[in-house]
Motif scaffolding. Structure first.
Motif, PDB file in Angstrom:
ATOM      1  N   ASP A 354       0.846  -1.194   0.000  1.00 14.76           N
ATOM      2  CA  ASP A 354       0.000   0.000   0.000  1.00 14.76           C
ATOM      3  C   ASP A 354       0.886   1.250   0.000  1.00 14.76           C
ATOM      4  O   ASP A 354       1.695   1.463   0.914  1.00 14.76           O
ATOM      5  CB  ASP A 354      -0.892  -0.007   1.234  1.00 14.76           C
ATOM      6  CG  ASP A 354      -1.908   1.126   1.222  1.00 14.76           C
ATOM      7  OD1 ASP A 354      -1.481   2.289   1.402  1.00 14.76           O
ATOM      8  OD2 ASP A 354      -3.105   0.854   1.027  1.00 14.76           O
ATOM      9  N   HIS A 356       0.201   4.465   0.331  1.00 17.62           N
ATOM     10  CA  HIS A 356      -0.066   5.454   1.372  1.00 17.62           C
ATOM     11  C   HIS A 356       0.492   4.999   2.720  1.00 17.62           C
ATOM     12  O   HIS A 356       1.000   5.809   3.503  1.00 17.62           O
ATOM     13  CB  HIS A 356      -1.564   5.722   1.474  1.00 17.62           C
ATOM     14  CG  HIS A 356      -2.137   6.384   0.258  1.00 17.62           C
ATOM     15  ND1 HIS A 356      -1.802   7.658  -0.125  1.00 17.62           N
ATOM     16  CD2 HIS A 356      -3.009   5.923  -0.685  1.00 17.62           C
ATOM     17  CE1 HIS A 356      -2.445   7.968  -1.241  1.00 17.62           C
ATOM     18  NE2 HIS A 356      -3.181   6.931  -1.606  1.00 17.62           N
ATOM     19  N   ARG A 371      -3.457   1.754  -5.622  1.00 13.81           N
ATOM     20  CA  ARG A 371      -2.755   2.320  -4.481  1.00 13.81           C
ATOM     21  C   ARG A 371      -1.514   1.510  -4.145  1.00 13.81           C
ATOM     22  O   ARG A 371      -1.031   1.534  -3.025  1.00 13.81           O
ATOM     23  CB  ARG A 371      -3.683   2.379  -3.272  1.00 13.81           C
ATOM     24  CG  ARG A 371      -4.928   3.217  -3.493  1.00 13.81           C
ATOM     25  CD  ARG A 371      -5.863   3.162  -2.303  1.00 13.81           C
ATOM     26  NE  ARG A 371      -5.247   3.711  -1.109  1.00 13.81           N
ATOM     27  CZ  ARG A 371      -5.128   3.035   0.038  1.00 13.81           C
ATOM     28  NH1 ARG A 371      -5.552   1.799   0.119  1.00 13.81           N
ATOM     29  NH2 ARG A 371      -4.567   3.601   1.083  1.00 13.81           N
ATOM     30  N   HIS A 537      -0.629   8.574  -7.022  1.00  9.77           N
ATOM     31  CA  HIS A 537      -0.063   9.021  -5.746  1.00  9.77           C
ATOM     32  C   HIS A 537      -0.871  10.132  -5.062  1.00  9.77           C
ATOM     33  O   HIS A 537      -0.507  10.563  -3.965  1.00  9.77           O
ATOM     34  CB  HIS A 537       1.369   9.523  -5.959  1.00  9.77           C
ATOM     35  CG  HIS A 537       2.261   8.526  -6.625  1.00  9.77           C
ATOM     36  ND1 HIS A 537       2.849   7.486  -5.949  1.00  9.77           N
ATOM     37  CD2 HIS A 537       2.658   8.410  -7.928  1.00  9.77           C
ATOM     38  CE1 HIS A 537       3.586   6.769  -6.789  1.00  9.77           C
ATOM     39  NE2 HIS A 537       3.482   7.304  -7.998  1.00  9.77           N
ATOM     40  N   GLU A 538      -1.896  10.616  -5.744  1.00 11.34           N
ATOM     41  CA  GLU A 538      -2.702  11.725  -5.233  1.00 11.34           C
ATOM     42  C   GLU A 538      -1.825  12.941  -4.952  1.00 11.34           C
ATOM     43  O   GLU A 538      -1.963  13.626  -3.931  1.00 11.34           O
ATOM     44  CB  GLU A 538      -3.471  11.301  -3.978  1.00 11.34           C
ATOM     45  CG  GLU A 538      -4.460  10.167  -4.234  1.00 11.34           C
ATOM     46  CD  GLU A 538      -5.212   9.752  -2.979  1.00 11.34           C
ATOM     47  OE1 GLU A 538      -5.004  10.388  -1.927  1.00 11.34           O
ATOM     48  OE2 GLU A 538      -5.991   8.793  -3.045  1.00 11.34           O
TER      49      GLU A 538
END
Length: 580
Positions: A354, A356, A371, A537-538
């Motif tokens: 993950d 994040h 993600r 990756h936002e």
């Protein structure tokens, strides 16, 4: 008593002594072959021939024990002879590379920095290099007072120097200057005990044995090229086939053809080389290859990318290449070269984590591909070493499943940085904050990673980490996303870094485009890269800069110099490719 045991008890058999033994026991066995143009045999050395020539170099160095000698050679066997000549004479070798007359502004500063730091009193090279060096004296005062010796003009001498069979393990053998991906090069002090332990570790994990063959095009002045291309041949008694890095880059199939022709069991390179072969080796070139002999395909010196391994395995399956041969490895000059690798059983472990969670220092398996960060396991370190994952700020050890700095303690760790006590204390003398003095001292690698199911994964360099809104992002992840966003982006030729804009950290990406791409395509690349980074990756990318092939600065081992690229961006010296 084993080589490793001797390293621990204060003395060890030197490589020079090992060479002399092999010259006595197997005088005619082929030790080295050099391929001119990457294809034709340009020179060979048996163990006996190497010993005789190395002892002649040692005789020319008689009386200089403990002094430092620059080894300035173009690719070829003269470097090998000079290196062992230094070992015979007790002179500290400094593998370097002669400056390129066509690129002095990029190659001479590094050599000057090395010469000044090492305070080298001797420079060894071919006659051609020594003659060319005279013209450089006005531009390189650090080399003006050095004693220059053209080793290819030395004749065999009857009073050639004898090697000392045993030395204290702590005695200095050579200085390995770091590649300088995040800072100026520093000379790592590699001892005889370091060489003995590291070579033994490589032999154990790879199964390299007497009579086997290896192939390498890696630069011999780089730690991975020196160990696997030169030192292992004498340590293991195998045949090393060498070629120039330039010959490989011009025609990547030469590397694979040499493996096939000489039935090499071991060869390897950074990820970009596997990627390059998958893209540029033509179908007609593949038809003549038999890679079934290749049982150890090591991959190191830069992030190991699962995509590159997969593309290479698919491209050369018809040639007999087996993905089980891949041996992702982790190492650094400060630990001689080798630190960890997978055991050769099954395919390399590839896992999706993950993204994040990793940015927050946690290790979690990804629930969705969107993600996910795909990472390749680097296996385990030798059993007699101590590898820990440590918080880089608090120095507290982190448990499995947490990201931290990789620390290493073991007999392959170098003695420190030459003439830099402060950096040596900072990097080589770390202690874990648990109150136990017996833990350490540890080498701080500067690399971030974690353990998962007992195996080591690498996430990036501490100094390269990009922090946005309190979350840590590894530039390699962003670079891989940009690479996959558009066909025009050159694989392995992207630099992601942050800049300060006002009170915020902003992300900039510099990407090289393929040579056949026109400036008109740059706009599409920029849009695709920005969209991909946002989706994966936002993160918003402040600017994507498209440049020509060969623009992004790299170290001598091919690592992206992100800080140098950042400086070029801020100084507005990058030559941009922009849509008209």
């Amino acid at each position: 008593m084993s080589t490793t045991d001797r390293a621990h008890d204060g003395s060890c058999q030197t490589l020079a002594a090992q060479l002399s033994r092999r010259a006595r026991e197997s005088p005619d066995a082929r030790a080295f072959t050099y391929l001119d143009g990457g294809e034709e045999v340009g020179g060979t050395l048996s163990f006996a021939e190497l010993e005789q020539r190395a002892r002649s170099v040692g005789a020319a160095l008689r009386g200089a024990e403990g002094e430092r000698a620059l080894l300035l050679y173009p690719p070829g066997l003269d470097f090998v002879v000079a290196f062992f000549g230094c070992l015979y004479a007790g002179v500290v070798a400094i593998p370097a590379y002669p400056p390129d007359p066509g690129r002095l502004e990029r190659t001479l500063p590094r050599l000057r920095a090395i010469a000044a730091n090492a305070r080298a009193t001797i420079a060894l090279g071919t006659e051609q290099v020594c003659l060319a060096a005279q013209a450089l004296r006005p531009f390189a005062p650090e080399l003006a007072d050095a004693r220059w010796i053209a080793t290819d003009t030395l004749s065999e001498v009857s009073d050639a120097i004898e090697p000392a069979p045993l030395r204290r393990g702590s005695e200095l053998a050579f200085l390995q200057y770091t590649s300088g991906s995040t800072r100026a090069p520093r000379g790592v002090m590699i001892t005889h005990a370091n060489i003995a332990d590291n070579a033994a570790a490589v032999a154990r994990v790879t199964g390299l044995h007497e009579g086997a063959t290896t192939v390498s095009w890696l630069p011999l002045y780089h730690d991975m090229g020196l160990m696997n291309g030169v030192l292992m041949a004498v340590h293991a008694g195998c045949h090393s086939v060498l070629m120039s890095p330039v010959d490989f880059l011009r025609k990547p199939s030469r590397w694979l053809a040499a493996i096939s022709r000489y039935r090499a069991m071991m060869s390897g390179a950074p990820s970009f080389a596997y990627e390059l072969c998958a893209r540029r080796v033509r179908d007609e070139e593949r038809r003549g290859l038999d890679l079934a002999c290749w049982s150890v395909a090591y991959n190191g010196a830069e992030p190991v990318r699962a995509s590159a391994l997969g593309r290479f395995a698919d491209a050369f399956a018809s040639c007999g290449f087996r993905p089980e041969a891949f041996a992702p490895a982790y190492g650094l000059a400060e630990s001689t070269v080798y630190v960890a690798s997978r055991t050769l059983a099954g395919k390399p472990r590839v896992s999706m984590f993950d993204a994040h969670a990793l940015a927050d220092g946690r290790v979690e398996i990804a629930s969705t591909n969107a993600r996910a960060t795909t990472l390749v396991s680097h296996g385990i370190a030798p059993a007699h070493w101590d590898l820990r994952i440590v918080d880089a700020v608090t120095y507290e050890e982190r448990s499995e499943g947490r990201v931290g700095e990789i620390w290493v303690h073991g007999p392959s760790v170098g003695a420190g940085y030459w003439a830099d006590e402060e950096a040596t204390a900072e990097t080589f003398s770390a202690r874990i904050a648990d109150g136990r003095v017996s833990n350490g001292p540890f080498l701080r690698t500067g690399d971030l990673g974690f353990r998962h199911d007992g195996e080591l994964y690498i996430t990036g360099r501490i100094k390269d980490v990009i922090v946005v809104r309190g979350a840590c992002h590894h530039p390699q992840d962003i670079e891989q996303t940009v690479e996959s966003s558009h066909r025009a982006v050159r694989p392995g030729c992207i630099a992601a870094f942050s800049i300060e804009l006002g009170d915020e950290e902003r992300i900039v990406v510099v990407a090289e485009l393929e040579k056949d791409v026109t400036p008109a395509d740059a706009g599409a690349v920029v849009a695709a890269a920005q969209d991909a980074v946002i989706a994966q990756h936002e993160l918003a990318v402040h600017e994507v800069v498209c440049v020509r092939a060969g623009t992004i600065p790299k170290t001598s081992s091919g690592k992206i110099q992100r800080d140098a690229c950042r400086c070029a961006f801020l100084a507005a010296t990058l030559e941009r490719l922009e849509a008209p």
